[in-house]
Scaffold this motif. Structure first.
Motif, PDB file in Angstrom:
ATOM      1  N   LYS A 196       0.822  -1.212   0.000  1.00  0.00           N
ATOM      2  CA  LYS A 196       0.000   0.000   0.000  1.00  0.00           C
ATOM      3  C   LYS A 196       0.851   1.255   0.000  1.00  0.00           C
ATOM      4  O   LYS A 196       0.551   2.232  -0.709  1.00  0.00           O
ATOM      5  N   TYR A 197       1.917   1.276   0.789  1.00  0.00           N
ATOM      6  CA  TYR A 197       2.737   2.477   0.922  1.00  0.00           C
ATOM      7  C   TYR A 197       3.963   2.461   0.013  1.00  0.00           C
ATOM      8  O   TYR A 197       4.827   3.331   0.107  1.00  0.00           O
ATOM      9  N   GLY A 198       4.038   1.480  -0.871  1.00  0.00           N
ATOM     10  CA  GLY A 198       5.133   1.446  -1.830  1.00  0.00           C
ATOM     11  C   GLY A 198       6.485   1.260  -1.192  1.00  0.00           C
ATOM     12  O   GLY A 198       7.493   1.808  -1.674  1.00  0.00           O
ATOM     13  N   LEU A 199       6.549   0.487  -0.106  1.00  0.00           N
ATOM     14  CA  LEU A 199       7.822   0.232   0.570  1.00  0.00           C
ATOM     15  C   LEU A 199       8.607  -0.832  -0.197  1.00  0.00           C
ATOM     16  O   LEU A 199       8.031  -1.689  -0.859  1.00  0.00           O
ATOM     17  N   ARG A 200       9.898  -0.782  -0.072  1.00  0.00           N
ATOM     18  CA  ARG A 200      10.763  -1.713  -0.812  1.00  0.00           C
ATOM     19  C   ARG A 200      11.222  -2.802   0.155  1.00  0.00           C
ATOM     20  O   ARG A 200      11.999  -2.540   1.077  1.00  0.00           O
ATOM     21  N   ALA A 201      10.746  -4.007  -0.091  1.00  0.00           N
ATOM     22  CA  ALA A 201      11.015  -5.108   0.836  1.00  0.00           C
ATOM     23  C   ALA A 201      12.338  -5.801   0.536  1.00  0.00           C
ATOM     24  O   ALA A 201      13.110  -6.105   1.442  1.00  0.00           O
ATOM     25  N   GLU A 202      12.607  -6.067  -0.736  1.00  0.00           N
ATOM     26  CA  GLU A 202      13.811  -6.811  -1.120  1.00  0.00           C
ATOM     27  C   GLU A 202      14.808  -5.897  -1.813  1.00  0.00           C
ATOM     28  O   GLU A 202      14.437  -4.960  -2.522  1.00  0.00           O
ATOM     29  N   PHE A 203      16.112  -6.205  -1.629  1.00  0.00           N
ATOM     30  CA  PHE A 203      17.161  -5.456  -2.309  1.00  0.00           C
ATOM     31  C   PHE A 203      17.435  -6.084  -3.678  1.00  0.00           C
ATOM     32  O   PHE A 203      17.486  -7.305  -3.800  1.00  0.00           O
ATOM     33  N   PRO A 204      17.628  -5.249  -4.717  1.00  0.00           N
ATOM     34  CA  PRO A 204      18.011  -5.788  -6.025  1.00  0.00           C
ATOM     35  C   PRO A 204      19.334  -6.544  -5.935  1.00  0.00           C
ATOM     36  O   PRO A 204      20.186  -6.251  -5.086  1.00  0.00           O
ATOM     37  N   GLU A 205      19.515  -7.480  -6.853  1.00  0.00           N
ATOM     38  CA  GLU A 205      20.706  -8.337  -6.827  1.00  0.00           C
ATOM     39  C   GLU A 205      21.992  -7.527  -6.935  1.00  0.00           C
ATOM     40  O   GLU A 205      22.970  -7.797  -6.237  1.00  0.00           O
TER      41      GLU A 205
END
Length: 742
Positions: A196-205
């Protein structure tokens, strides 16, 4: 002809006299005046003197009420938008509105003419099927239901929680993006809040690869280049569950005063400007501490590894050294690129116990004299700061902690230990801000402007009803005096809430506008570069100044880009706070579900025409509806609910309540007054129960190994509606009051 005239005004964008209109369009004077008068009457043109011109337009984000009307939020005063004049805008969209002439009430109103920027590209909701179509019922109140494209929905059941991409147009529709889970289980709700809040859960490789490539050992050449603080008694003080230690301190006794060192992890040494690590940190803006989950700004190798000031390990720092006189005047401030080796990792609990006279654990006893000096010094620094007009909000805080799948609601009770660190961090932040301003260097400042005139006027009126007076002119000293007058009285939390709500939100800015709440002319954030992007940016500026590598080209580039960085960082901070607050309220409602029928003591923290809000000792807040109270009516003049025979329910009153029900999906808790003559409901114990009950996701579910914590203040953040008007869809529980972070 009216449309032609209006287009002419829009095309030229300037005022015109009647004579110009006559020459341009060859109209009769009487005819032209009739057309212009009609346009003025409709609010499409305005007339001042002999000139006609387009009415003023404003730009702001739109808030919408469930009854169809809304407000365009503006710096000075919000513009009312009646039902039917909001165009196709959704809540929080950035819109352009035309200001119309005042109506019968004498107040201006507006018409939304354009949507400039959509507030959301994605929407979270529940999947439904109707008349052969897949439909999304959004979680957020105020959003319309969306028809969905069929792609990606195969195999999903009615009731699935999903994320869709919104395609705007005459009839918006959604495109499936992600499946979150079923119902409102904690794992599903956490994923829904993240989406909903556009949070970034995973880091790009590529970001993880760059982080892993950072060596754990510090090159000898780098150590030799820096000032060596490893022989000093430098130590950290943090929460019990903290793992990312980004600040350390030390104190030395001088012949005529003290030397205090504030040593901050030198994240800028490892995160290079423009690198994948830096770009990802910018997009995140801040670490987000959700109950049960932490979304760090930097990968764990940095946040818990090479940048964390762990005891017994060499770590690079940017250090601020203060020489203070006995009466705490700053004689000298020095900045240095340093290296430290922390001698101890203390906790707030240990330091608070020491402050209360219980001593330190044996393995930390050698720091007793240092702590004694620091507690005295920071206590006096705080007194000086408050005397200068800094606002002191002593809201009780509740730590929301999920451990091994269970939730704990724990009141924070370490005031002196936390104050010790806070005062030193404020000192360092202020010193760096003053240095950048004095040198004419670009920076990202933490600014907090004084209250708006209208908000301050409302505050004066509300406080007068409670017996407190404020001068006509705004001053932080006057507000602080009111807070001190209310200290220890039943209405203390109410007064603090009213003052807090009158203030503007603190934000980041590329210009130094001062900090009203702290009563500081110069202030910024420098002390948490592991978890706040603006701090990392300030570190780069300070390092460039210390190394004398700030070229005119780099300075010009920073001056150009910093305003956008400040705006983005402020936005990400607000979204992180909203996400933390929303998930915390969900868990509190889950806690309340397990205690339906049980009795608690709370305080009245809000009154309205439909009931009273009561906050329990563990920070959980619920609504006692008017029909449960009896024949009470709301009095705005008295800020109370007035009942029969002189009874009243006021802000700050204690109230015995029973939890009647809870709805985690809506983040709502219903309470009823406890009455001894009534038999206890099922599950009631007849006495107040232990507040440290637990709920949460099943134990077998995987959990993040990072610290799991979020701290919230016991301030009401929701909007409730009377029972008879309750809709089957979620009602608006979005924040009306926002925690102001320094």
């Amino acid at each position: 002809m009216q449309e032609t005239l209006l287009e002419f005004f829009k095309k030229t964008g300037r005022p015109h006299r009647l004579e110009e209109i006559l020459r341009r369009f060859g109209l009769e004077k009487r005819e032209a005046k009739a057309y212009l008068k009609a346009l003025v009457r409709e609010g499409l043109l305005e007339k001042r003197g002999s000139q006609y011109f387009l009415p003023a337009k404003v730009v702001g984000s739109l808030s919408l009420h469930r009854d169809g009307y809304g407000f365009v939020r503006l710096p000075e005063k919000d513009l009312f938008i009646p039902p039917g004049y909001t165009l196709d805008a959704w809540p929080e969209d950035l819109v352009e509105a035309r200001i119309m002439p005042p109506g019968r009430d004498g107040r201006p109103w507006g018409v939304v003419e354009r949507v400039l920027k959509r507030a959301r590209e994605r929407v979270v909701g529940t999947l439904d099927f109707r008349r052969g179509y897949a439909v999304l019922v959004p979680d957020e109140p105020g959003l319309p239901e969306l028809r969905l494209l069929p792609e990606g929905l195969h195999g999903l059941k009615r009731g699935s929680r999903i994320v869709v991409k919104v395609h705007y147009g005459k009839r918006p529709y959604g495109e499936f993006l992600e499946y979150l889970g079923e119902g409102d289980a904690p794992e599903t709700e956490t994923e829904a809040v993240i989406a909903k809040y556009g949070l970034r859960a995973e880091f790009p490789e590529e970001v993880l690869k760059e982080a892993e490539a950072i060596p754990l050992e510090i090159p000898e050449a780098e150590l030799r280049r820096r000032q060596d603080f490893r022989s000093l008694r430098v130590f950290t003080i943090d929460g019990v569950d903290a793992k990312d230690f980004d600040d350390a301190i030390h104190i030395e006794r001088l012949p005529r005063g003290y030397r205090v060192g504030v040593h901050i992890a030198d994240v800028s040494h490892y995160v290079k400007e423009g690198s994948p690590l830096d770009q990802e940190a910018f997009l995140r803006g801040t670490s987000v501490y959700l109950p049960g989950r932490v979304l760090p700004m930097l990968p764990e190798r940095l946040s818990n590894g090479v940048c964390s000031l762990k005891p017994g390990e060499d770590r690079l720092t940017l250090s601020v050294l203060f020489d203070l006189t006995e009466d705490l005047k700053v004689q000298r401030v020095r900045f240095a690129e340093g290296v430290i080796r922390s001698v101890a990792r203390l906790t707030y609990t240990e330091v608070e116990a020491f402050a209360e006279g219980f001593g330190l654990p044996d393995h930390h006893a050698f720091l007793a004299e240092d702590l004694k000096l620091l507690l005295d010094l920071t206590g006096r620094l705080r007194e000086k700061r408050l005397a200068a007009g800094a606002l002191d909000f002593s809201f009780p805080e509740v730590k929301v902690e999920v451990e091994e799948g269970t939730l704990h609601l724990i009141p924070q009770e370490e005031p002196r230990a936390r104050s010790l660190i806070e005062e030193l961090m404020l000192l360092a932040n202020q010193a760096v801000a003053e240095y950048l301003v004095k040198k004419g260097l670009p920076g990202l400042f933490r600014v907090h402007e004084e209250p708006l005139e209208e908000a301050y006027g409302k505050l004066r009126l509300a406080l007068a009803r409670l017996g407190y007076t404020l001068p006509e002119e705004v001053s932080s000293q006057a507000l602080q005096r009111v807070l001190l007058q209310a200290k220890g009285r039943p209405e203390e939390p109410v007064v603090a809430n009213l003052v807090l709500r009158s203030l503007r939100l603190a934000r980041y800015a590329a210009e130094n506008l001062g900090h009203f709440g702290l009563a500081m002319e110069h202030y910024l954030h420098f002390t948490s570069p592991i978890r706040r992007y603006p701090d990392l940016v300030v570190h780069r500026v300070l390092r460039a100044a210390l190394r004398r590598t700030l070229t005119p080209a780099k300075k010009a580039r920073w001056l150009e880009t910093f305003p956008a960085i400040a705006e983005h960082a402020s936005e990400r901070e607000r979204k992180a706070e909203a996400a933390e607050r929303e998930l915390t309220k969900y868990y509190m409602a889950k806690w309340a579900e397990l205690h339906v029928g049980e009795r608690f003591t709370g305080k009245v923290t809000g009154v309205a025409g439909f009931g009273a809000f009561v906050t329990l000792k563990n920070g959980v807040e619920g609504l006692v509806r008017l029909e449960a109270l009896g024949p009470y009516t709301y009095s705005e003049e008295a800020l109370a609910l007035l009942g029969p025979k002189g009874k009243r329910i006021r802000l700050g009153d204690e109230m015995e309540v029973v939890i009647a029900g809870a709805n985690p999906r809506l983040r709502q808790i219903d309470l009823v007054p406890y009455r001894e003559e009534e038999a206890p409901k099922k599950g009631a114990r007849g006495k107040e129960v232990d507040m440290r009950k637990v709920v949460g996701p099943p134990k077998e579910k995987a959990r993040d190994t990072r610290p799991e914590r979020a701290t919230v203040e016991t301030v009401y953040f929701g909007e409730w509606q009377p029972r008879e008007n309750r809709e089957t869809r979620p009602v608006d529980t979005r924040a009306r009051k926002r925690r102001r972070r320094r």
